[in-house]
Design a protein around this motif. Structure first.
Motif, PDB file in Angstrom:
ATOM      1  N   LYS A   1     -15.738  -0.505   0.808  1.00  0.00           N
ATOM      2  CA  LYS A   1     -16.299   0.671   1.475  1.00  0.00           C
ATOM      3  C   LYS A   1     -16.763   0.438   2.907  1.00  0.00           C
ATOM      4  O   LYS A   1     -16.635   1.306   3.757  1.00  0.00           O
ATOM      5  CB  LYS A   1     -17.459   1.235   0.657  1.00  0.00           C
ATOM      6  CG  LYS A   1     -17.950   2.602   1.111  1.00  0.00           C
ATOM      7  CD  LYS A   1     -19.044   3.105   0.184  1.00  0.00           C
ATOM      8  CE  LYS A   1     -19.552   4.461   0.646  1.00  0.00           C
ATOM      9  NZ  LYS A   1     -20.618   4.969  -0.234  1.00  0.00           N
ATOM     10  N   ASN A   2     -17.306  -0.739   3.230  1.00  0.00           N
ATOM     11  CA  ASN A   2     -17.934  -0.929   4.540  1.00  0.00           C
ATOM     12  C   ASN A   2     -17.363  -2.051   5.394  1.00  0.00           C
ATOM     13  O   ASN A   2     -17.405  -1.971   6.618  1.00  0.00           O
ATOM     14  CB  ASN A   2     -19.441  -1.180   4.368  1.00  0.00           C
ATOM     15  CG  ASN A   2     -20.163   0.015   3.796  1.00  0.00           C
ATOM     16  OD1 ASN A   2     -20.468   0.053   2.616  1.00  0.00           O
ATOM     17  ND2 ASN A   2     -20.432   1.017   4.607  1.00  0.00           N
TER      18      ASN A   2
ATOM     19  N   PRO B   1     -10.395  11.287   3.828  1.00  0.00           N
ATOM     20  CA  PRO B   1     -10.080  10.081   4.609  1.00  0.00           C
ATOM     21  C   PRO B   1     -11.320   9.239   4.862  1.00  0.00           C
ATOM     22  O   PRO B   1     -12.434   9.746   4.867  1.00  0.00           O
ATOM     23  CB  PRO B   1      -9.511  10.641   5.917  1.00  0.00           C
ATOM     24  CG  PRO B   1     -10.048  12.023   5.995  1.00  0.00           C
ATOM     25  CD  PRO B   1     -10.161  12.512   4.588  1.00  0.00           C
ATOM     26  N   LEU B   2     -11.082   7.969   5.067  1.00  0.00           N
ATOM     27  CA  LEU B   2     -12.205   7.042   5.261  1.00  0.00           C
ATOM     28  C   LEU B   2     -12.979   7.360   6.530  1.00  0.00           C
ATOM     29  O   LEU B   2     -14.194   7.377   6.544  1.00  0.00           O
ATOM     30  CB  LEU B   2     -11.666   5.612   5.335  1.00  0.00           C
ATOM     31  CG  LEU B   2     -12.701   4.546   5.684  1.00  0.00           C
ATOM     32  CD1 LEU B   2     -13.693   4.393   4.555  1.00  0.00           C
ATOM     33  CD2 LEU B   2     -12.031   3.228   5.994  1.00  0.00           C
ATOM     34  N   SER B   3     -12.263   7.606   7.617  1.00  0.00           N
ATOM     35  CA  SER B   3     -12.922   7.834   8.901  1.00  0.00           C
ATOM     36  C   SER B   3     -13.300   9.310   9.033  1.00  0.00           C
ATOM     37  O   SER B   3     -12.455  10.187   8.923  1.00  0.00           O
ATOM     38  CB  SER B   3     -12.000   7.410  10.036  1.00  0.00           C
ATOM     39  OG  SER B   3     -10.673   7.808   9.790  1.00  0.00           O
TER      40      SER B   3
ATOM     41  N   LYS C   1      -7.243   3.552  -1.554  1.00  0.00           N
ATOM     42  CA  LYS C   1      -7.505   3.114  -2.920  1.00  0.00           C
ATOM     43  C   LYS C   1      -9.006   3.047  -3.144  1.00  0.00           C
ATOM     44  O   LYS C   1      -9.804   3.286  -2.237  1.00  0.00           O
ATOM     45  CB  LYS C   1      -6.874   1.740  -3.172  1.00  0.00           C
ATOM     46  CG  LYS C   1      -5.362   1.701  -2.997  1.00  0.00           C
ATOM     47  CD  LYS C   1      -4.638   2.525  -4.043  1.00  0.00           C
ATOM     48  CE  LYS C   1      -3.124   2.397  -3.904  1.00  0.00           C
ATOM     49  NZ  LYS C   1      -2.416   3.242  -4.891  1.00  0.00           N
ATOM     50  N   LYS C   2      -9.378   2.703  -4.373  1.00  0.00           N
ATOM     51  CA  LYS C   2     -10.798   2.697  -4.725  1.00  0.00           C
ATOM     52  C   LYS C   2     -11.598   1.740  -3.864  1.00  0.00           C
ATOM     53  O   LYS C   2     -12.658   2.078  -3.337  1.00  0.00           O
ATOM     54  CB  LYS C   2     -10.968   2.335  -6.204  1.00  0.00           C
ATOM     55  CG  LYS C   2     -12.412   2.364  -6.671  1.00  0.00           C
ATOM     56  CD  LYS C   2     -12.514   2.065  -8.151  1.00  0.00           C
ATOM     57  CE  LYS C   2     -13.977   2.103  -8.597  1.00  0.00           C
ATOM     58  NZ  LYS C   2     -14.131   1.816 -10.037  1.00  0.00           N
ATOM     59  N   ASN C   3     -11.108   0.528  -3.693  1.00  0.00           N
ATOM     60  CA  ASN C   3     -11.884  -0.488  -2.972  1.00  0.00           C
ATOM     61  C   ASN C   3     -11.235  -0.962  -1.684  1.00  0.00           C
ATOM     62  O   ASN C   3     -11.681  -1.940  -1.090  1.00  0.00           O
ATOM     63  CB  ASN C   3     -12.140  -1.695  -3.884  1.00  0.00           C
ATOM     64  CG  ASN C   3     -13.107  -1.367  -5.000  1.00  0.00           C
ATOM     65  OD1 ASN C   3     -14.113  -0.699  -4.775  1.00  0.00           O
ATOM     66  ND2 ASN C   3     -12.798  -1.818  -6.209  1.00  0.00           N
TER      67      ASN C   3
ATOM     68  N   LYS D   1     -16.877   8.249   1.541  1.00  0.00           N
ATOM     69  CA  LYS D   1     -15.606   8.038   0.879  1.00  0.00           C
ATOM     70  C   LYS D   1     -15.700   8.513  -0.568  1.00  0.00           C
ATOM     71  O   LYS D   1     -16.676   8.243  -1.248  1.00  0.00           O
ATOM     72  CB  LYS D   1     -15.221   6.561   0.931  1.00  0.00           C
ATOM     73  CG  LYS D   1     -13.926   6.232   0.180  1.00  0.00           C
ATOM     74  CD  LYS D   1     -13.545   4.793   0.381  1.00  0.00           C
ATOM     75  CE  LYS D   1     -12.317   4.446  -0.422  1.00  0.00           C
ATOM     76  NZ  LYS D   1     -11.884   3.072  -0.231  1.00  0.00           N
ATOM     77  N   TYR D   2     -14.661   9.229  -1.026  1.00  0.00           N
ATOM     78  CA  TYR D   2     -14.628   9.736  -2.392  1.00  0.00           C
ATOM     79  C   TYR D   2     -13.451   9.095  -3.100  1.00  0.00           C
ATOM     80  O   TYR D   2     -12.330   9.141  -2.619  1.00  0.00           O
ATOM     81  CB  TYR D   2     -14.468  11.268  -2.404  1.00  0.00           C
ATOM     82  CG  TYR D   2     -15.631  11.958  -1.734  1.00  0.00           C
ATOM     83  CD1 TYR D   2     -16.733  12.385  -2.462  1.00  0.00           C
ATOM     84  CD2 TYR D   2     -15.642  12.164  -0.348  1.00  0.00           C
ATOM     85  CE1 TYR D   2     -17.793  13.017  -1.857  1.00  0.00           C
ATOM     86  CE2 TYR D   2     -16.707  12.791   0.272  1.00  0.00           C
ATOM     87  CZ  TYR D   2     -17.785  13.219  -0.489  1.00  0.00           C
ATOM     88  OH  TYR D   2     -18.838  13.829   0.118  1.00  0.00           O
TER      89      TYR D   2
END
Length: 293
Positions: A241-242, A45-47, A189-191, A291-292
Motif C-alpha cells: 500500500k505505501n 486507481p492507486l494515485s 492487485k491486493k498488495n 486504495k480499495y
C-alpha cells in the motif's frame, strides 16, 4: 330453478377460471423475473488527488560534447567540442550513511497529486560533471598571458596535464526542478501496483563548480548558473500500500551562462550548454494513500 342453477355455475366457473388464470400469470411473472446481481465496487486507481509521495535514489548520467566559452580580464576564448563524464562514487556504506549522502550522485522527489493521476513533483537531481582531462580540443579566441597563449598550437590546446584548465561540477551539477507528471495504473492487485508515469520538468542550475584556470586559485562555490529542462518517464512498483520502488529515465537540456571560474569578484566566468541523459533508481513512501482491494 334449473336455469338459475345453471347460470350460477357458469358465472362461478368463469370467476374461478379468471382467478386461476391471474394466479398462474403472477406466478409465471415471478418465475421469469431475472435475478439482478449486486454491483461490486470497481477498484480505484492507486494515485488519487491529495496523495503525497517522497523518494530518494541514485543516478548515472551522460553528457553530450559542448563548447565552453571563457571570458575575463586578459582573455576571451572558446574550447570546442569538449567531452565530459559523470563521477559515480564507489558503492559502499557512503550510499546509506545520512552524513555522507551528498557525496553520491543522488536524487530527491516530493510529489503531490493535484488531480487523480496528475502530480506536481519537486525534484533535486545531484549529478556530477567532469571534463575529461585526456583530450585535445579546438581553440578560438585570444589570451594575453604569453605562458598560456603558448599552450595553443595550431588552433588546438592539449588539456592533459591540467595546467591550462581543470573543469568540473562535482558538488555537483545540481538541477533543482519542478515537474508535472501523469500516472497510469498498469497492474492493480491486493498488495502490489505497477504504475507508469511520464512528464516534463523545468528548473534552475545551482552547481558547485570546481574550476582552475591558468593556475588561479580554484573556484569552488555554489552559484545559480543557468536553467535546465527535461522530459522524464518512470515505472513505480508500490507494495504493501505505501512503499514504492521507482526507476526513472530522463533526457534534457542544460544552459549555464554564468559559471564562476575564480574566487574573486572579477568578471571571470564561463558559459556552456549541452544535452544530458540520466537514469536513476531508489525507494519511496506514499502518504494519504486511498486504495480499495
Amino acid at each position: 330453478m334449473k336455469q338459475i342453477l345453471a347460470i350460477g355455475l357458469i358465472v362461478s366457473g368463469f370467476a374461478f377460471g379468471q382467478v386461476k388464470k391471474d394466479t398462474i400469470e403472477k406466478e409465471y411473472k415471478l418465475e421469469v423475473t431475472p435475478f439482478k446481481a449486486e454491483k461490486k465496487e470497481k477498484p480505484l486507481p492507486l494515485s488519487r488527488k491529495g496523495q503525497v509521495f517522497v523518494f530518494y535514489g541514485w543516478n548515472r548520467g551522460a553528457y553530450s560534447n559542448s563548447d565552453i566559452h571563457f571570458s575575463g580580464n586578459g582573455y576571451d576564448f572558446q574550447l570546442n567540442n569538449v567531452s565530459a563524464r559523470d563521477k559515480p562514487t564507489k558503492f559502499g556504506i557512503v550510499y546509506f550513511d545520512p552524513s555522507w549522502f551528498t557525496v553520491t550522485q543522488y536524487n530527491f522527489r516530493l510529489g503531490y497529486f493535484i488531480k487523480d493521476n496528475l502530480a506536481l513533483v519537486l525534484g533535486i537531481d545531484h549529478m556530477k560533471y567532469v571534463m575529461k582531462q585526456e583530450q585535445t580540443v579546438d581553440f578560438s579566441g585570444h589570451i594575453s598571458d604569453p605562458k598560456y597563449a603558448a599552450m595553443v598550437q595550431n588552433g588546438q590546446v592539449d588539456l592533459s596535464d591540467g595546467q591550462f584548465l581543470t573543469f568540473e561540477h562535482t558538488d555537483g551539477l545540481n538541477y533543482e526542478n519542478l515537474g508535472l507528471e501523469k500516472y497510469k495504473n498498469l497492474v492493480h492487485k491486493k498488495n502490489i501496483d505497477l504504475v507508469w508515469s511520464y512528464g516534463a520538468g523545468l528548473g534552475f542550475m545551482f552547481p558547485k563548480s570546481n574550476v582552475k584556470l591558468f593556475g588561479n586559485d580554484r573556484s569552488d562555490r555554489f552559484h545559480v548558473a543557468g536553467m535546465g529542462t527535461d522530459l522524464r518517464s518512470s515505472i513505480n512498483m508500490v507494495f504493501w500500500k505505501n512503499w514504492m520502488l521507482r526507476a526513472e529515465a530522463k533526457a534534457g537540456y542544460i544552459n549555464m551562462w554564468d559559471i564562476k571560474t575564480t574566487l574573486n569578484n572579477k568578471p571571470d566566468k564561463a558559459r556552456q550548454d549541452f544535452v544530458f541523459g540520466e537514469v536513476l533508481a531508489g525507494i519511496g513512501y506514499t502518504f494519504n494513500t486511498k486504495k480499495y482491494n
